[in-house]
Design a protein around this motif. Structure first.
Motif, mmCIF file in Angstrom:
data_model
loop_
_atom_site.group_PDB
_atom_site.id
_atom_site.type_symbol
_atom_site.label_atom_id
_atom_site.label_comp_id
_atom_site.label_asym_id
_atom_site.label_seq_id
_atom_site.Cartn_x
_atom_site.Cartn_y
_atom_site.Cartn_z
ATOM 1 N N SER A 14 -1.529 -1.154 15.853
ATOM 2 C CA SER A 14 -1.169 -1.257 14.433
ATOM 3 C C SER A 14 -1.351 -2.702 13.978
ATOM 4 O O SER A 14 -1.079 -3.639 14.741
ATOM 5 C CB SER A 14 0.290 -0.840 14.216
ATOM 6 N N ILE A 15 -1.795 -2.868 12.733
ATOM 7 C CA ILE A 15 -1.970 -4.206 12.165
ATOM 8 C C ILE A 15 -1.143 -4.297 10.884
ATOM 9 O O ILE A 15 -1.316 -3.500 9.960
ATOM 10 C CB ILE A 15 -3.448 -4.508 11.868
ATOM 11 N N THR A 20 2.944 -9.328 3.155
ATOM 12 C CA THR A 20 3.521 -8.182 2.457
ATOM 13 C C THR A 20 4.431 -7.334 3.349
ATOM 14 O O THR A 20 5.177 -6.494 2.838
ATOM 15 C CB THR A 20 2.404 -7.277 1.902
ATOM 16 N N LEU A 21 4.312 -7.513 4.673
ATOM 17 C CA LEU A 21 5.025 -6.684 5.659
ATOM 18 C C LEU A 21 4.691 -5.206 5.482
ATOM 19 O O LEU A 21 5.530 -4.330 5.667
ATOM 20 C CB LEU A 21 6.544 -6.905 5.597
ATOM 21 N N GLU A 22 3.438 -4.950 5.133
ATOM 22 C CA GLU A 22 2.947 -3.585 5.001
ATOM 23 C C GLU A 22 1.953 -3.278 6.110
ATOM 24 O O GLU A 22 1.213 -4.168 6.554
ATOM 25 C CB GLU A 22 2.258 -3.382 3.642
ATOM 26 N N LEU A 23 1.955 -2.015 6.570
ATOM 27 C CA LEU A 23 0.985 -1.586 7.566
ATOM 28 C C LEU A 23 -0.399 -1.589 6.929
ATOM 29 O O LEU A 23 -0.655 -0.877 5.959
ATOM 30 C CB LEU A 23 1.330 -0.188 8.080
ATOM 31 N N GLU A 24 -1.282 -2.407 7.480
ATOM 32 C CA GLU A 24 -2.614 -2.567 6.904
ATOM 33 C C GLU A 24 -3.602 -1.545 7.449
ATOM 34 O O GLU A 24 -4.386 -0.956 6.711
ATOM 35 C CB GLU A 24 -3.117 -3.985 7.201
ATOM 36 N N LYS A 259 12.396 4.737 17.866
ATOM 37 C CA LYS A 259 12.107 5.176 16.501
ATOM 38 C C LYS A 259 10.671 4.900 16.077
ATOM 39 O O LYS A 259 10.305 5.146 14.926
ATOM 40 C CB LYS A 259 13.089 4.521 15.530
ATOM 41 N N ASN A 260 9.863 4.356 17.021
ATOM 42 C CA ASN A 260 8.446 4.106 16.765
ATOM 43 C C ASN A 260 8.226 3.266 15.503
ATOM 44 O O ASN A 260 7.510 3.668 14.578
ATOM 45 C CB ASN A 260 7.675 5.429 16.669
ATOM 46 N N VAL A 278 5.114 2.566 12.873
ATOM 47 C CA VAL A 278 3.842 2.358 13.558
ATOM 48 C C VAL A 278 3.592 3.567 14.467
ATOM 49 O O VAL A 278 4.065 4.658 14.192
ATOM 50 C CB VAL A 278 3.842 1.023 14.340
ATOM 51 N N GLY A 279 2.827 3.376 15.560
ATOM 52 C CA GLY A 279 2.533 4.481 16.460
ATOM 53 C C GLY A 279 3.652 4.755 17.446
ATOM 54 O O GLY A 279 4.722 4.150 17.385
#
Length: 288
Positions: A14-15, A20-24, A259-260, A278-279
């Motif tokens: 995951s990146i 922004t602390l958002e999953l890109e 909790k992934n 994330v994963g």
């Protein structure tokens, strides 16, 4: 800056965008790759992933998200790092550190160490590699590729971290301790107890403290940097494993394998500010 996370069970990376602390994006791999440790070559746009399931080192493009190269090494591959166009990989099965040429993935050499070298850390100032093994700590000169120092210990060393301000190294142990050693002599200076299964150690010099993920107690211990005195803990409400302090030392990233997700805390207040899904089974966190 980006935050990279390996997700072992979902076979992905995951990146997260730091601003922004958002999953890109999420990079998924085939059935053979179970990423645990990994390293990023930001200049070349590559991820190097040693797969413990089949003993193969994979090179993945950050741009295309595809495997661009690989080499079969064998054994239970664990920690990995890049230095001076060379790749260093610990192999728990053969009790050794493998060295691979980054340009063409040809083998350069093998350095024998002691039992089960899981994690290791590079000291940029002295160009030394510190390898915790079961019942010993090994120091390798990265220029000569030789073991220059070793100390036998009566604890089961696991993960290790380099103190950038003092000439000290910190190692977590399977015995529930944090051991502080002199970086030059490897002599034990202090033993910190009160842990159940400590994993990763990260320093926050701005706040004058350091953190330890405790897999056994399911929290992040907070300790005073100058004295090692216990200050308190962060209740993760899950199973913490990976740990990373941001480059500006404002944020603390913790991987929760139950909790992934990645939990983000303010270092000034220890308050949770965000959970990022994330994963499955996120482990290692790298900020680049």
């Amino acid at each position: 800056m980006k935050v990279y996370i390996s997700n072992y069970l979902s076979r992905s990376i995951s990146i997260i965008d730091y601003s922004t602390l958002e999953l890109e994006k999420e990079i998924y791999f085939n059935e053979s790759i179970y990423p645990h440790h990994f390293c990023i070559d930001k200049d070349e746009g590559l991820i190097y992933i040693p797969s413990s399931s089949n003993g193969i080192l994979y090179v993945v493009s950050l741009d295309t998200k595809k495997i661009v190269d690989s080499i079969s090494i064998g054994g239970n591959l664990s920690q990995i790092m890049l230095y001076n166009n060379e790749i260093f990989i610990s192999n728990e099965d053969s009790n050794s550190i493998y060295i691979i040429d980054k340009k063409d993935l040809t083998p350069i050499g093998i350095i024998g160490v002691d039992n089960m070298p899981h994690g290791f850390k590079f000291d940029i100032q002295t160009k030394k590699l510190y390898v915790p093994c079961i019942n010993s700590i090994v120091c390798i000169d990265l220029l000569t590729k030789e073991v220059v120092r070793k100390i036998d210990v009566d604890f089961k060393a696991w993960h290790i971290s380099i103190d950038k301000k003092k000439k000290e190294i910190y190692t977590s142990t399977l015995d529930g301790k944090i051991i502080i050693l002199d970086k030059d002599t490897l002599e034990v200076k202090k033993i910190l107890e009160g842990f159940l299964l400590p994993v990763e150690i990260s320093f926050n010099y701005m706040e004058n403290k350091f953190y330890v993920t405790d897999l056994g107690y399911k929290n992040v211990k907070i300790l005073d940097y100058p004295t090692g005195k216990y200050l308190g803990y962060i209740n993760v409400c899950g199973i913490p494993q990976g740990l990373e302090v941001s480059k500006d030392e404002r944020l603390l990233f913790v991987s929760d394998t139950q909790k992934n997700c990645i939990k983000v805390y303010e270092t000034c207040s220890n308050m949770l500010i965000k959970e990022i899904k994330v994963g499955k089974e996120p482990t290692t966190i790298v900020c680049v």
